[in-house]
Design a protein around this motif. Structure first.
Motif, PDB file in Angstrom:
ATOM      1  N   ALA A 475       0.846  -1.195   0.000  1.00  0.00           N
ATOM      2  CA  ALA A 475       0.000   0.000   0.000  1.00  0.00           C
ATOM      3  C   ALA A 475       0.877   1.239   0.000  1.00  0.00           C
ATOM      4  O   ALA A 475       1.876   1.313   0.726  1.00  0.00           O
ATOM      5  CB  ALA A 475      -0.916   0.010   1.214  1.00  0.00           C
ATOM      6  N   TYR A 476       0.493   2.234  -0.780  1.00  0.00           N
ATOM      7  CA  TYR A 476       1.213   3.507  -0.882  1.00  0.00           C
ATOM      8  C   TYR A 476       0.333   4.602  -0.294  1.00  0.00           C
ATOM      9  O   TYR A 476      -0.161   5.472  -0.986  1.00  0.00           O
ATOM     10  CB  TYR A 476       1.582   3.798  -2.330  1.00  0.00           C
ATOM     11  N   ARG A 477       0.147   4.515   1.002  1.00  0.00           N
ATOM     12  CA  ARG A 477      -0.722   5.473   1.674  1.00  0.00           C
ATOM     13  C   ARG A 477      -0.142   5.824   3.034  1.00  0.00           C
ATOM     14  O   ARG A 477       0.610   5.065   3.624  1.00  0.00           O
ATOM     15  CB  ARG A 477      -2.133   4.909   1.833  1.00  0.00           C
ATOM     16  N   HIS A 478      -0.505   7.001   3.505  1.00  0.00           N
ATOM     17  CA  HIS A 478      -0.037   7.495   4.794  1.00  0.00           C
ATOM     18  C   HIS A 478      -1.196   7.469   5.770  1.00  0.00           C
ATOM     19  O   HIS A 478      -2.187   8.171   5.575  1.00  0.00           O
ATOM     20  CB  HIS A 478       0.515   8.915   4.640  1.00  0.00           C
ATOM     21  N   THR A 479      -1.098   6.658   6.781  1.00  0.00           N
ATOM     22  CA  THR A 479      -2.105   6.258   7.767  1.00  0.00           C
ATOM     23  C   THR A 479      -2.971   5.145   7.188  1.00  0.00           C
ATOM     24  O   THR A 479      -3.325   5.178   5.999  1.00  0.00           O
ATOM     25  CB  THR A 479      -2.995   7.406   8.292  1.00  0.00           C
ATOM     26  N   VAL A 480      -3.298   4.180   8.036  1.00  0.00           N
ATOM     27  CA  VAL A 480      -3.979   2.981   7.543  1.00  0.00           C
ATOM     28  C   VAL A 480      -5.193   2.592   8.371  1.00  0.00           C
ATOM     29  O   VAL A 480      -5.942   1.696   7.960  1.00  0.00           O
ATOM     30  CB  VAL A 480      -3.001   1.786   7.482  1.00  0.00           C
ATOM     31  N   TYR A 481      -5.421   3.211   9.514  1.00  0.00           N
ATOM     32  CA  TYR A 481      -6.501   2.759  10.396  1.00  0.00           C
ATOM     33  C   TYR A 481      -7.778   3.563  10.216  1.00  0.00           C
ATOM     34  O   TYR A 481      -7.747   4.797  10.116  1.00  0.00           O
ATOM     35  CB  TYR A 481      -6.055   2.855  11.864  1.00  0.00           C
ATOM     36  N   ALA A 482      -8.878   2.850  10.161  1.00  0.00           N
ATOM     37  CA  ALA A 482     -10.240   3.404  10.308  1.00  0.00           C
ATOM     38  C   ALA A 482     -10.724   4.230   9.128  1.00  0.00           C
ATOM     39  O   ALA A 482     -11.803   4.805   9.185  1.00  0.00           O
ATOM     40  CB  ALA A 482     -10.368   4.228  11.590  1.00  0.00           C
ATOM     41  N   GLY A 483      -9.936   4.325   8.042  1.00  0.00           N
ATOM     42  CA  GLY A 483     -10.386   5.059   6.868  1.00  0.00           C
ATOM     43  C   GLY A 483     -10.493   6.546   7.065  1.00  0.00           C
ATOM     44  O   GLY A 483     -11.216   7.228   6.331  1.00  0.00           O
ATOM     45  N   LEU A 484      -9.780   7.112   8.049  1.00  0.00           N
ATOM     46  CA  LEU A 484      -9.889   8.538   8.315  1.00  0.00           C
ATOM     47  C   LEU A 484      -9.214   9.379   7.249  1.00  0.00           C
ATOM     48  O   LEU A 484      -9.714  10.430   6.851  1.00  0.00           O
ATOM     49  CB  LEU A 484      -9.288   8.847   9.691  1.00  0.00           C
ATOM     50  N   PHE A 485      -8.036   8.961   6.779  1.00  0.00           N
ATOM     51  CA  PHE A 485      -7.295   9.730   5.787  1.00  0.00           C
ATOM     52  C   PHE A 485      -6.886   8.877   4.591  1.00  0.00           C
ATOM     53  O   PHE A 485      -6.181   9.345   3.714  1.00  0.00           O
ATOM     54  CB  PHE A 485      -6.039  10.337   6.428  1.00  0.00           C
ATOM     55  N   ALA A 486      -7.267   7.621   4.566  1.00  0.00           N
ATOM     56  CA  ALA A 486      -6.900   6.698   3.490  1.00  0.00           C
ATOM     57  C   ALA A 486      -7.929   5.573   3.487  1.00  0.00           C
ATOM     58  O   ALA A 486      -8.720   5.445   4.428  1.00  0.00           O
ATOM     59  CB  ALA A 486      -5.482   6.158   3.711  1.00  0.00           C
ATOM     60  N   PRO A 487      -7.937   4.735   2.432  1.00  0.00           N
ATOM     61  CA  PRO A 487      -8.929   3.658   2.379  1.00  0.00           C
ATOM     62  C   PRO A 487      -8.826   2.724   3.588  1.00  0.00           C
ATOM     63  O   PRO A 487      -7.745   2.465   4.114  1.00  0.00           O
ATOM     64  CB  PRO A 487      -8.576   2.922   1.082  1.00  0.00           C
ATOM     65  N   ARG A 488      -9.953   2.200   3.999  1.00  0.00           N
ATOM     66  CA  ARG A 488      -9.989   1.246   5.104  1.00  0.00           C
ATOM     67  C   ARG A 488      -9.378  -0.088   4.669  1.00  0.00           C
ATOM     68  O   ARG A 488      -9.453  -0.476   3.502  1.00  0.00           O
ATOM     69  CB  ARG A 488     -11.414   0.990   5.577  1.00  0.00           C
ATOM     70  N   ASN A 489      -8.801  -0.775   5.626  1.00  0.00           N
ATOM     71  CA  ASN A 489      -8.351  -2.150   5.426  1.00  0.00           C
ATOM     72  C   ASN A 489      -8.890  -2.965   6.588  1.00  0.00           C
ATOM     73  O   ASN A 489      -8.562  -2.697   7.754  1.00  0.00           O
ATOM     74  CB  ASN A 489      -6.826  -2.213   5.365  1.00  0.00           C
ATOM     75  N   ALA A 490      -9.717  -3.959   6.284  1.00  0.00           N
ATOM     76  CA  ALA A 490     -10.416  -4.698   7.333  1.00  0.00           C
ATOM     77  C   ALA A 490      -9.446  -5.414   8.262  1.00  0.00           C
ATOM     78  O   ALA A 490      -9.681  -5.494   9.483  1.00  0.00           O
ATOM     79  CB  ALA A 490     -11.376  -5.702   6.693  1.00  0.00           C
ATOM     80  N   CYS A 491      -8.341  -5.907   7.713  1.00  0.00           N
ATOM     81  CA  CYS A 491      -7.362  -6.636   8.519  1.00  0.00           C
ATOM     82  C   CYS A 491      -6.704  -5.719   9.543  1.00  0.00           C
ATOM     83  O   CYS A 491      -6.576  -6.069  10.726  1.00  0.00           O
ATOM     84  CB  CYS A 491      -6.326  -7.277   7.590  1.00  0.00           C
ATOM     85  N   VAL A 492      -6.279  -4.520   9.095  1.00  0.00           N
ATOM     86  CA  VAL A 492      -5.680  -3.556  10.015  1.00  0.00           C
ATOM     87  C   VAL A 492      -6.689  -3.128  11.067  1.00  0.00           C
ATOM     88  O   VAL A 492      -6.394  -3.084  12.279  1.00  0.00           O
ATOM     89  CB  VAL A 492      -5.143  -2.334   9.240  1.00  0.00           C
ATOM     90  N   ASP A 493      -7.905  -2.791  10.629  1.00  0.00           N
ATOM     91  CA  ASP A 493      -8.928  -2.336  11.569  1.00  0.00           C
ATOM     92  C   ASP A 493      -9.228  -3.399  12.620  1.00  0.00           C
ATOM     93  O   ASP A 493      -9.394  -3.087  13.811  1.00  0.00           O
ATOM     94  CB  ASP A 493     -10.211  -1.976  10.825  1.00  0.00           C
ATOM     95  N   GLU A 494      -9.292  -4.657  12.203  1.00  0.00           N
ATOM     96  CA  GLU A 494      -9.588  -5.728  13.146  1.00  0.00           C
ATOM     97  C   GLU A 494      -8.493  -5.840  14.208  1.00  0.00           C
ATOM     98  O   GLU A 494      -8.783  -6.014  15.400  1.00  0.00           O
ATOM     99  CB  GLU A 494      -9.723  -7.059  12.396  1.00  0.00           C
ATOM    100  N   ALA A 495      -7.238  -5.712  13.800  1.00  0.00           N
ATOM    101  CA  ALA A 495      -6.127  -5.813  14.752  1.00  0.00           C
ATOM    102  C   ALA A 495      -6.178  -4.681  15.776  1.00  0.00           C
ATOM    103  O   ALA A 495      -6.010  -4.904  16.983  1.00  0.00           O
ATOM    104  CB  ALA A 495      -4.796  -5.793  14.003  1.00  0.00           C
ATOM    105  N   VAL A 496      -6.419  -3.462  15.303  1.00  0.00           N
ATOM    106  CA  VAL A 496      -6.468  -2.315  16.219  1.00  0.00           C
ATOM    107  C   VAL A 496      -7.688  -2.401  17.118  1.00  0.00           C
ATOM    108  O   VAL A 496      -7.596  -2.194  18.340  1.00  0.00           O
ATOM    109  CB  VAL A 496      -6.453  -0.991  15.426  1.00  0.00           C
TER     110      VAL A 496
END
Length: 514
Positions: A475-496
């Motif tokens: 992924a080429y994005r800055h910030t990865v959690y919760a879709g606040l500033f970039a697309p959501r990722n279910a795997c990352v969200d589940e871990a957090v």
């Protein structure tokens, strides 16, 4: 653009108050009169009130509608002299929506520095209802930011811009940086205390005043540096800590962006592959290499001769800032918007009469305007207070730009040039924070992050020896959690979400697929 989206885009390209404002603010929190030293701030009584500050305060109205309460807490300007001058920090608190299962308080900082958080805490609550159920979500405008005691040097510009193509354009950035620094000279007594260390201390005053023995924390981008400093200063006062797109604390400071050109170029190349597959729409080139050559020609053409774009002028100073917007995200939506911007810029460079896209029009308008809300000045003040500039000699920066013109032609003149810290009227009051601790916490980030590069995330992971790292691959994005500033990722969200709900860290580092 939504406010969050607009903030992300403008951050990608990112009141001279009199001393009396800083020294004679009227405390809203009631500080016990008989106590001396820092303890008196920790035991102050918080005067909660509505958040709306007037008929035009739509953000305050939204906070009120969501059930938030707001307050201003009194903190020392200089924690080494707690009985001296004081300032205020503004906070909002959104109570847990399921009080029967409330775990505690979570303080949120989405980045910056210089970004108001009081209102943005509402976005976190909306994005993660399960988090909002178990935590009181607190947003603190850092010292000198937003509704907190202000610091504004009345800067006429929101950035230095790129050093451009030659010695003359570099000298322009030197003159601008020196002028901006001089406009803050009247705040010499305040500037050294704008540091992240003091903001972390302010956080701890908020924690204590709320009556919390420990506090949880979610920080992204610069907020991860603030979180690291807090864990270093107050390791026994953290509960559950999440760092999203973590900065390497050893490199944070006014020269942080110096080596980011290659990482942004890698993100640019990832976008170029996307655009090449859609050449029939954007006409930027049928292959990745052809699209990159289009960018190279655009950079050279604009460097030779500025071009008109609507009522704006695009030149070697602001073009790299516009191209930097590739860091706004790697979703189809973000890439489509960016491709439309580049297509318009290419046509303008070819001599066509074209109108700017709404994004280009907004960013160019912002770049041409003054630092109206003081964001750039405060951001600079924080960085200059955290660590001295690498060099006070402009020639050092010029040699670096020249040395890297071949391998970093687009972004090098932007990231490697002088900053106001090169000419700053004060020096840091304290040394940089050495972050090495065993506080348990969770880190998440992407391998292609152009702003907090992955090798820096790994360095932070080593320094935070009890951390666990969840890596989003490809992924080429800055910030990865919760879709606040970039697309959501279910795997990352589940871990957090699992960690924030249970307090249990993963047993080992893990990966997620984009």
């Amino acid at each position: 653009m939504s406010r969050v989206r607009g903030t992300a885009v403008r951050a990608a390209v990112a009141v001279l108050v009199s001393a009396s404002v800083v020294t004679a603010c009227t405390p809203r929190g009631t500080v016990p009169a008989g106590n001396a030293g820092p303890t008196r701030f920790e035991h102050q009584e918080i005067d909660w009130h509505g958040c709306k500050g007037g008929p035009q305060d739509t953000e305050g109205a939204e906070l009120d509608e969501a059930g938030a309460r707001c307050a201003e807490l009194t903190v020392p300007l200089d924690y080494r002299r707690p009985d001296g001058r004081t300032i205020e920090v503004a906070v909002s608190r959104l109570p847990a929506t399921d009080p029967a299962h409330r775990h505690g308080t979570l303080l949120y900082n989405p980045g910056g520095p210089g970004l108001p958080v009081r209102y943005l805490a509402l976005y976190l609550r909306r994005a993660v209802p399960t988090l909002a159920a178990r935590y009181d979500v607190v947003g603190m405008d850092p010292r000198f930011v937003g509704r907190s005691t202000p610091l504004d040097c009345h800067w006429p510009a929101v950035g230095i811009g790129s050093a451009g193509t030659d010695r003359g354009t570099f000298d322009r950035t030197v003159r601008l940086a020196e002028d901006l620094a001089s406009r803050c000279a009247g705040q010499r007594s305040v500037l050294p205390h704008a540091s992240t260390r003091n903001t972390a201390r302010d956080m701890d005053v908020v924690r204590a005043a709320l009556g919390e023995r420990k506090i949880s924390y979610l920080g992204s981008s610069y907020g991860t540096y603030l979180g690291q400093v807090y864990t270093q200063l107050f390791p026994e006062r953290t509960d559950r800590v999440v760092l999203d797109s973590t900065l390497d604390a050893d490199t944070y400071g006014p020269d942080l962006t110096r080596t980011l050109g290659p990482s942004v170029t890698r993100a640019l190349r990832h976008w170029a592959a996307w655009a090449a597959r859609r050449d029939g729409t954007y006409h930027l080139g049928p292959t990745t290499d052809r699209v990159m050559r289009t960018i190279g020609r655009l950079n050279r053409d604009v460097g030779r001769s500025p071009v008109a774009l609507g009522t704006h002028t695009v030149d070697s100073s602001n073009l790299p800032q516009l191209l930097w917007n590739v860091t706004a995200g790697d979703s189809d939506e973000a890439y489509a918007s960016y491709s439309a911007d580049v297509a318009v810029l290419v046509r303008a460079a070819h001599g066509d009469t074209v109108r700017p896209t709404p994004t280009l029009d907004q960013v160019l308008t912002d770049l041409a305007g003054p630092d109206a809300d003081g964001t750039f000045a405060v951001q600079t003040a924080v960085q200059c207070a955290d660590r001295a500039a690498a060099s006070r000699d402009p020639e050092t920066y010029y040699r670096d730009i020249v040395e890297h013109r071949a391998d970093d032609p687009v972004f090098g003149p932007l990231t490697r040039t002088v900053t106001p810290c090169t000419f700053w009227p004060t020096t840091p009051a304290e040394p940089p924070t050495d972050v090495h601790n065993g506080v348990p916490l969770l880190m998440v980030g992407a391998t292609g992050d152009p702003a907090t590069v992955y090798r820096g995330q790994l360095a932070a992971h080593r320094d935070l020896r009890n951390s666990r790292l969840v890596t989003l691959l490809g992924a080429y994005r800055h910030t990865v959690y919760a879709g606040l500033f970039a697309p959501r990722n279910a795997c990352v969200d589940e871990a957090v979400d699992h960690y924030l709900a249970t307090g249990v860290l993963p047993s080992h580092d893990t990966t997620c697929r984009n």
